[in-house]
Motif scaffolding. Structure first.
Motif, mmCIF file in Angstrom:
data_model
loop_
_atom_site.group_PDB
_atom_site.id
_atom_site.type_symbol
_atom_site.label_atom_id
_atom_site.label_comp_id
_atom_site.label_asym_id
_atom_site.label_seq_id
_atom_site.Cartn_x
_atom_site.Cartn_y
_atom_site.Cartn_z
ATOM 1 N N TRP A 77 -4.701 8.114 4.584
ATOM 2 C CA TRP A 77 -5.410 7.341 3.564
ATOM 3 C C TRP A 77 -4.385 6.432 2.893
ATOM 4 O O TRP A 77 -3.175 6.668 2.977
ATOM 5 N N SER B 267 0.826 -1.205 0.000
ATOM 6 C CA SER B 267 0.000 0.000 0.000
ATOM 7 C C SER B 267 0.859 1.253 0.000
ATOM 8 O O SER B 267 1.950 1.285 0.577
ATOM 9 N N HIS C 17 -8.372 0.599 10.959
ATOM 10 C CA HIS C 17 -8.559 0.942 9.552
ATOM 11 C C HIS C 17 -9.924 0.461 9.059
ATOM 12 O O HIS C 17 -10.539 -0.430 9.643
ATOM 13 N N GLU D 163 -6.944 4.985 7.641
ATOM 14 C CA GLU D 163 -6.386 4.409 8.851
ATOM 15 C C GLU D 163 -6.219 5.526 9.879
ATOM 16 O O GLU D 163 -5.823 6.641 9.538
ATOM 17 N N ALA E 184 -7.247 -2.198 -2.741
ATOM 18 C CA ALA E 184 -7.783 -1.630 -1.499
ATOM 19 C C ALA E 184 -7.682 -0.110 -1.539
ATOM 20 O O ALA E 184 -6.701 0.443 -2.040
ATOM 21 N N LYS F 100 -12.340 -3.184 -0.275
ATOM 22 C CA LYS F 100 -11.383 -4.167 -0.761
ATOM 23 C C LYS F 100 -12.112 -5.219 -1.609
ATOM 24 O O LYS F 100 -12.430 -6.307 -1.140
ATOM 25 N N ASP G 295 -11.484 -0.155 4.951
ATOM 26 C CA ASP G 295 -11.243 0.023 3.522
ATOM 27 C C ASP G 295 -12.237 -0.725 2.659
ATOM 28 O O ASP G 295 -12.925 -1.636 3.110
ATOM 29 N N GLY H 156 -8.540 2.907 1.430
ATOM 30 C CA GLY H 156 -9.053 3.032 2.787
ATOM 31 C C GLY H 156 -8.482 4.165 3.605
ATOM 32 O O GLY H 156 -7.643 4.944 3.142
#
Length: 170
Positions: free
Chosen positions: A90, A77, A141, A130, A126, A145, A143, A128
Motif C-alpha cells: 500500500w 509516496s 497499481h 500496488e 494519493a 487520487k 489508487d 493506493g
C-alpha cells in the motif's frame, strides 16, 4: 513547452543514474509504464516512471495526455508491503501537477468558460495499492487520487482514480 519538458527529462535521467539499492520494503527499484487517470471529467493516459529510493520512499513521475490537455506530475509516496502477501503493498503520497489546456475557439468547459489556453497548478494526494507479480517483471497499481486545483477556477474534485501497468527494470 520545451522549457517544461527539460526538467522532467533531467529527472528521468537522474533516477536511472541512481545506484541506491531498495531494501525489503520495496518490491523493485525502478519501473516504467502506462498510467491512466479516470474519474469525473476527461480520461487521461501517458507514460510514467516510479523509482524507489530504498526503505519506504518512492517518486512517481508522469506525463498524461487527453483532448486539449497535457498534465505533468511528480509524486512522493510512502510505500509499505502488506505482511503475509507476496508482492502486494500500500502507499500514500502527494505531489504537484501542472496542466496545460489548449481549447479551440468556441469550445466551452464547465470550469473555464471562454478561455482558449491556460495553465493550472494542482496538488494531488494519493492512497493506493500496488501489486508486483512475483514471477514476472510487471507491477500494477490502483489508487484514489483526488484533484485539488489551486489556480484558474480553483476547485476540489474527489472522484479521480489512477490505474497503472509498469515494466520493472530493476
Amino acid at each position: 513547452m520545451k522549457k517544461v519538458l527539460l526538467p522532467i527529462f533531467t529527472l528521468f535521467i537522474m533516477l536511472f543514474a541512481l545506484n541506491n539499492r531498495a531494501n525489503a520494503q520495496t518490491p523493485y527499484r525502478t519501473a516504467i509504464g502506462l498510467g491512466i487517470d479516470i474519474g469525473n471529467g476527461e480520461t487521461l493516459f501517458g507514460p510514467q516512471i516510479k523509482h524507489n529510493f530504498g526503505g519506504n520512499d518512492a517518486v512517481n513521475a508522469q506525463v498524461l495526455f487527453g483532448d486539449h490537455i497535457t498534465v505533468l506530475g511528480v509524486d512522493y509516496s510512502y510505500n509499505e508491503r502488506i505482511s503475509g502477501s507476496r508482492g502486494l503493498s500500500w502507499y500514500v503520497g502527494v505531489g504537484p501537477q501542472v496542466s496545460f489546456f489548449d481549447y479551440d475557439k468556441g469550445y466551452k468547459h464547465n470550469h473555464w468558460k471562454n478561455d482558449d489556453t491556460h495553465v493550472d497548478f494542482a496538488i494531488r494526494p494519493a492512497l493506493g495499492l500496488e501489486f508486483r507479480i512475483p514471477a514476472a517483471p510487471l507491477a500494477m497499481h490502483f489508487d484514489w487520487k483526488p484533484w485539488w486545483n489551486l489556480s484558474h477556477g480553483a476547485h476540489f474534485e474527489p472522484s479521480n482514480f489512477t490505474l497503472g501497468l509498469k515494466f520493472v527494470l530493476k
